[in-house]
Write an enzyme that holds these catalytic residues in place. Structure first.
Site, mmCIF file in Angstrom:
data_model
loop_
_atom_site.group_PDB
_atom_site.id
_atom_site.type_symbol
_atom_site.label_atom_id
_atom_site.label_comp_id
_atom_site.label_asym_id
_atom_site.label_seq_id
_atom_site.Cartn_x
_atom_site.Cartn_y
_atom_site.Cartn_z
ATOM 1 N N ASP A 1 -55.983 -54.057 10.863
ATOM 2 C CA ASP A 1 -55.869 -55.159 11.600
ATOM 3 C C ASP A 1 -55.993 -56.464 10.459
ATOM 4 O O ASP A 1 -55.227 -57.126 10.379
ATOM 5 C CB ASP A 1 -56.667 -55.181 12.819
ATOM 6 C CG ASP A 1 -56.309 -56.572 13.548
ATOM 7 O OD1 ASP A 1 -55.815 -56.538 14.423
ATOM 8 O OD2 ASP A 1 -57.549 -57.440 13.182
ATOM 9 N N LYS B 1 -53.500 -59.270 8.813
ATOM 10 C CA LYS B 1 -53.833 -60.749 8.826
ATOM 11 C C LYS B 1 -53.896 -61.442 7.399
ATOM 12 O O LYS B 1 -53.627 -62.524 7.350
ATOM 13 C CB LYS B 1 -55.135 -61.105 9.767
ATOM 14 C CG LYS B 1 -54.865 -60.500 11.160
ATOM 15 C CD LYS B 1 -56.268 -60.504 11.985
ATOM 16 C CE LYS B 1 -56.194 -60.429 13.413
ATOM 17 N NZ LYS B 1 -57.527 -60.005 13.920
#
Ligand code: NAP
Ligand code: HSE
Length: 437
Positions: A204, A208
């Site tokens: 994750d 980003k």
């Protein structure tokens, strides 16, 4: 609704933690949105997997559907927020909507990091906006800051804590909770991804970081370039050793521009207690942007959670209705092509944990191996343990490649007990180091 307000029917792809919160915020803040934009955004459809599932709040009769075509083909739907997650079918739905001329807001970092070029091409083809603030650091408006406020600044480095779940877990471990307890709590609070392995494994944060680097440097930074390590290997011993040295273990994301080459990485690091990132606790995130004119800007705020993320989704929806036709900075952020910095060349200070025999001459042997690779020691703490010694070493800045060769040589020494691990240390603020002070 006032008599002159423009009615804007909108649809959601997904009605889970974020989707339901977007609906709530649009309803509760409807008057403010109308005052600011003259538009009233009204959720008319929401795509889900199961319309009969029990939900904490009801979206109203006839809103939920399992049929994407009812959203795609509804001529009254003026704007769609994709808050369902996953690559498939979310990606194809978003591409279809954009190509047909429906603007889209997405909170889906994996989708943007992996299919960004295709999505921006579809948006350009359809002549509509694609906005993605909520995909990075939830409530923190970092994309807007990079694309609008810092549009004339050369940003050289982005350093941050960009995953709420792992920061929540590491903070809880400092407070004495176990890893498993803290992860369960993060899931209960709606911070974790549908598959929490994406959080704890660093994927994750990697997505980003790729998005942040792409926007900050204006060059496509593929998620595959991000060197990723999660927090699964972080132990209570790491946390305790860090505290003893006035540092905190954090999952740190870094994107660095070195000349025309880019280095992107996510991994556990020891953050000096005086560094601003050390104070970022729980599910909060922070992003530090370093660049020519600005020197350094840090943005901090909630990095996960339904209503927190909805705040960014709704802000993007409001921006779209407020700027349709003006097209301010809505294109693909990419305008140049940069290369990737060769592995091992980026320098950092390091924390080393070494287990060695406790007798005369051992320290000198270690120092010799470190010096052979140009690694210089800044701090050293020795603790006795079961007849041998545990050494906690903090080095001055050293290239990762040399550090790894020195560690391999140390592991091979007859005096070594085999355990020799390293974590990067975050202590500098980057301003002096890059010569802007
Ligand atoms: P969630 O609670 O699991 O909700 C997902 C929603 O999408 C559910 O309503 C689900 O339907 C629907 N959905 C999923 N797959 C579907 C499919 N194949 N067809 C139709 N509907 C489908 O997830 P979330 O936490 O809201 O996260 C949504 C997105 O926001 C993700 O991209 C996530 O990375 C991003 N995000 C989340 C946060 C956060 O803190 N939660 C923060 C920032 C960004 P059912 O309700 O029927 O299961
Ligand atoms: N699972 C993500 C996190 C949600 O914990 O940061 C916000 O993107």
């Amino acid at each position: 609704m006032t008599r002159n307000a423009v009615d804007v029917p909108v649809a959601l792809l997904g009605y889970g933690t974020v989707g339901a919160a977007v609906h709530r915020l649009l309803d509760e803040q409807g008057d403010e949105i109308e005052r600011a934009t003259g538009h009233r955004l009204r959720v008319v459809r929401a795509l889900v997997r199961d319309v009969d599932r029990d939900r904490p709040c009801s979206p109203g009769a006839g809103v939920l559907t399992t049929d994407f075509a009812t959203i795609r083909d509804d001529p009254q739907v003026r704007l769609v927020a994709e808050v369902m997650g996953g690559l498939d079918p979310a990606g194809d739905h978003v591409v279809e909507l954009l190509r047909r001329g429906t603007p889209v807001v997405t909170a889906n970092k994996q989708l943007l990091a992996r299919r960004g070029p295709e999505l921006f091409e579809a948006a350009a083809g359809g002549g509509v906006q694609l906005r993605f603030e909520a995909s990075v650091c939830a409530a923190i408006p970092v994309i807007k800051v990079l694309r609008e406020a810092l549009v004339v600044t050369n940003v050289h480095r982005v350093l941050g804590i960009v995953n709420g779940t792992t920061n929540f877990i590491l903070s809880a471990m400092e407070g004495g909770q176990t890893y498993a307890e803290a992860l369960a709590e993060a899931q209960r609070l709606g911070y974790a991804e549908a598959d929490p392995a994406e959080d704890v494994g660093g994927l994750d944060a990697a997505a980003k970081t790729a998005i942040l680097a792409t926007v900050a440097f204006g060059s496509r930074v593929p998620v595959e370039w991000v060197e990723v390590e999660g927090i699964e290997g972080v132990t209570r011993e790491h946390v305790a050793a860090a505290r003893a040295m006035e540092m905190h273990v954090k999952l740190v994301a870094r994107a660095t521009l070195v000349g025309d080459l880019v280095d992107v990485r996510v991994g556990p690091a020891l953050v000096d207690a005086r560094h601003p990132l050390a104070a970022v606790e729980g599910a909060f995130n922070a992003v530090m942007l370093q660049g020519d004119a600005i020197r350094e800007i840090m943005l901090e705020g909630p990095g996960a959670g339904g209503i927190e993320t909805a705040s960014a989704v709704v802000a993007d929806m409001v921006s779209i209705v407020g700027t349709t036709g003006t097209g301010f900075l809505q294109n693909d952020p990419v305008w140049r092509e940069l290369g990737r910095l060769p592995a091992g060349e980026l320098a950092s200070p390091w924390y080393l944990r070494l287990e060695v025999e406790d007798r005369a001459g051992v320290l000198a042997r270690l120092a010799q191996e470190l010096a052979a690779e140009g690694v210089s020691v800044a701090r050293l703490v020795q603790q006795p343990a079961d007849g041998h010694a545990v050494l906690h070493v903090v080095t001055h800045e050293a290239a990762q490649g040399g550090l790894e060769r020195a560690l391999a040589a140390i592991r091979a020494l007859p005096e070594s007990r085999g355990h020799a691990s390293a974590l990067p240390v975050v202590s500098d603020r980057g301003v002096e180091e890059l010569g802007w002070a």
